[in-house]
Scaffold this active site. Structure first.
Site, PDB file in Angstrom:
ATOM      1  N   GLN A 192    -105.025   2.376  47.135  1.00 24.29           N
ATOM      2  CA  GLN A 192    -104.910   2.410  48.589  1.00 24.29           C
ATOM      3  C   GLN A 192    -105.271   3.816  49.078  1.00 24.29           C
ATOM      4  OE1 GLN A 192    -104.366  -0.184  50.431  1.00 24.29           O
ATOM      5  NE2 GLN A 192    -103.503  -1.688  49.023  1.00 24.29           N
ATOM      6  N   ASN A 236     -99.350  -1.627  42.154  1.00 27.64           N
ATOM      7  CA  ASN A 236     -98.859  -0.943  43.357  1.00 27.64           C
ATOM      8  C   ASN A 236     -97.661  -1.660  43.977  1.00 27.64           C
ATOM      9  OD1 ASN A 236     -99.164   1.092  45.494  1.00 27.64           O
ATOM     10  ND2 ASN A 236     -99.894  -0.593  46.761  1.00 27.64           N
ATOM     11  N   GLU A 252    -104.427  -9.400  36.713  1.00 28.34           N
ATOM     12  CA  GLU A 252    -105.566  -8.586  37.152  1.00 28.34           C
ATOM     13  C   GLU A 252    -106.672  -8.753  36.115  1.00 28.34           C
ATOM     14  OE1 GLU A 252    -108.196  -6.462  38.782  1.00 28.34           O
ATOM     15  OE2 GLU A 252    -106.298  -6.443  39.889  1.00 28.34           O
ATOM     16  N   CYS A 336    -107.037  -7.225  53.937  1.00 29.27           N
ATOM     17  CA  CYS A 336    -107.870  -6.164  54.510  1.00 29.27           C
ATOM     18  C   CYS A 336    -108.921  -6.726  55.447  1.00 29.27           C
ATOM     19  CB  CYS A 336    -108.526  -5.345  53.394  1.00 29.27           C
ATOM     20  SG  CYS A 336    -109.618  -6.313  52.325  1.00 29.27           S
ATOM     21  N   GLU A 370    -105.562  -3.706  58.403  1.00 31.71           N
ATOM     22  CA  GLU A 370    -104.844  -4.246  57.246  1.00 31.71           C
ATOM     23  C   GLU A 370    -103.645  -5.035  57.770  1.00 31.71           C
ATOM     24  OE1 GLU A 370    -104.716  -3.754  52.757  1.00 31.71           O
ATOM     25  OE2 GLU A 370    -106.110  -2.973  54.248  1.00 31.71           O
TER      26      GLU A 370
END
Length: 378
Positions: A192, A236, A252, A336, A370
């Protein structure tokens, strides 16, 4: 490197923030969401990573970016960047020092094409210097001297080359609710960019996912179930939400991000989080078939998932993932791209109710917004 350059005007920022928030309210009014929660950015020096082209003109060198018009291929105006109010104060302080240090050093200056800065709130700075030539031992000797002079970490890059003089990451410290968490942020991987807004995003996610209906700490522990985060990056959000769930699994596909996430779990001493390299499709198949490779490898039968967190790319959730996400009791959707968020909500609002709606101004002075949506199954 193409960029539409934001005009940083701190005096006008509150007005611009209100206007952007109002556009979001209007765009999502058809979903009848609750009142929009607005989280502001610092009005300047908010971006912790940035990159510049390096322009050579006679004896001088300077940074440039490109102002892009309607046709990115034809309409590009070169803009000299002696400073950059979007970037952190530490990056702005380092920008001229770096050029002054290499201007008269041919080993460091010759065919230097681009410079990338990665800064952290904890004070670490990583600088990647990218060249249109092969880097040799003489370059490395000169670069190590420069690294010592500037008090930063340097990386040299060229075609099929990456020379790491110290390390290729910074260690960031972010406030996540009542905890301060350490995050390994690797050069070239997604993080980020606006650290202060990221802290607000973490606090919001912690708040919306807190155990509900429990009258005591003992009840909360008993009522806790599990969370899965798709597209979890370096963990995160996953790490920040650890206290709110019994177990957490982050998935991921980037090897670098998974390795960083596993480092972060250990660095923060968190025992109920796993981050694994697994696609959303494999995870979905694993839930449906207990004998599948993913189900067995990652022990998916041990989990009792009540909540899913998604922070997808700008394209939003594909149809398969969207169908999977709609099965969960609670959804935390970080977006986003308001347009693909609205498209996905057309489907999710059929099965879920929007309980919280947030706007995080990661990118002031631009049209980018965002969003955060918390949904509960009807």
């Amino acid at each position: 490197m193409a960029s539409t350059l934001p005009q940083v005007t701190p005096d006008l920022y509150p007005q611009l923030l209100d206007a952007k928030a109002q556009r979001l309210r209007e765009r999502f009014q058809a979903f009848n969401p609750p009142e929009l929660e607005v989280f502001a950015s610092p009005p300047s020096h908010y971006r912790m990573r940035t990159e510049f082209r390096v322009w050579h003109e006679g004896e001088d060198i300077f940074y440039i970016m490109f102002e892009v018009g309607e046709d990115p291929k034809k309409d590009r105006r070169q803009v000299r960047m002696d400073d950059y109010p979007v970037a952190s104060e530490a990056i702005n302080e380092l920008m001229p020092r770096l050029l002054d240090a290499i201007r008269d050093r041919p080993l460091l200056r010759r065919k230097l094409f681009q410079v990338e800065f990665l800064n952290s709130l904890s004070g670490e700075m990583l600088v990647s210097m990218i060249y249109h030539r092969k880097l040799d031992e003489e370059w490395e000797v000169a670069a190590r001297q420069l690294q010592e002079e500037l008090g930063v970490m340097l990386i040299g890059r060229a075609r099929k080359q990456k020379i790491v003089l110290e390390r290729d990451y910074v260690l960031e410290k972010l406030q996540a609710g009542k905890r301060t968490l350490t995050y390994k942020q690797v050069e070239g991987s997604f993080t980020q960019p606006n650290a202060r807004v990221c802290e607000q995003m973490l606090a919001w996610a912690i708040d919306v996912s807190a155990p509900v209906g429990a009258q005591s700490l003992r009840d909360q522990q008993h009522d806790k179930r599990d969370l899965v985060e798709l597209y979890c990056g370096n963990g995160n959000f996953t790490l920040a939400l650890a206290d709110n769930f019994r177990k957490l699994l982050g998935t991921e596909i980037s090897r670098t991000s998974v390795a960083a996430g596993q480092y972060n779990i250990e660095a923060n001493g968190i025992e109920n989080v796993r981050i694994e390299r697994m696609s959303a499709e494999d995870f979905s198949a694993g839930l449906q078939d207990p004998k599948s490779k993913a189900a067995v490898k990652f022990n998916l039968a041990e989990y009792d998932f009540s909540t899913v967190l998604v922070d997808p790319p700008r394209a939003g959730l594909d149809a398969t993932t969207l169908e999977q996400v709609s099965r969960y009791e609670r959804i935390i959707y970080i977006s986003c791209n308001p347009e693909t968020l609205a498209e996905n909500l057309e489907t999710l609002s059929k099965t879920h109710t929007i309980e919280r709606f947030a706007f995080f101004d990661q990118f002031p002075y631009t049209d980018h917004a965002e969003g955060g949506v918390y949904l509960v199954k009807k």
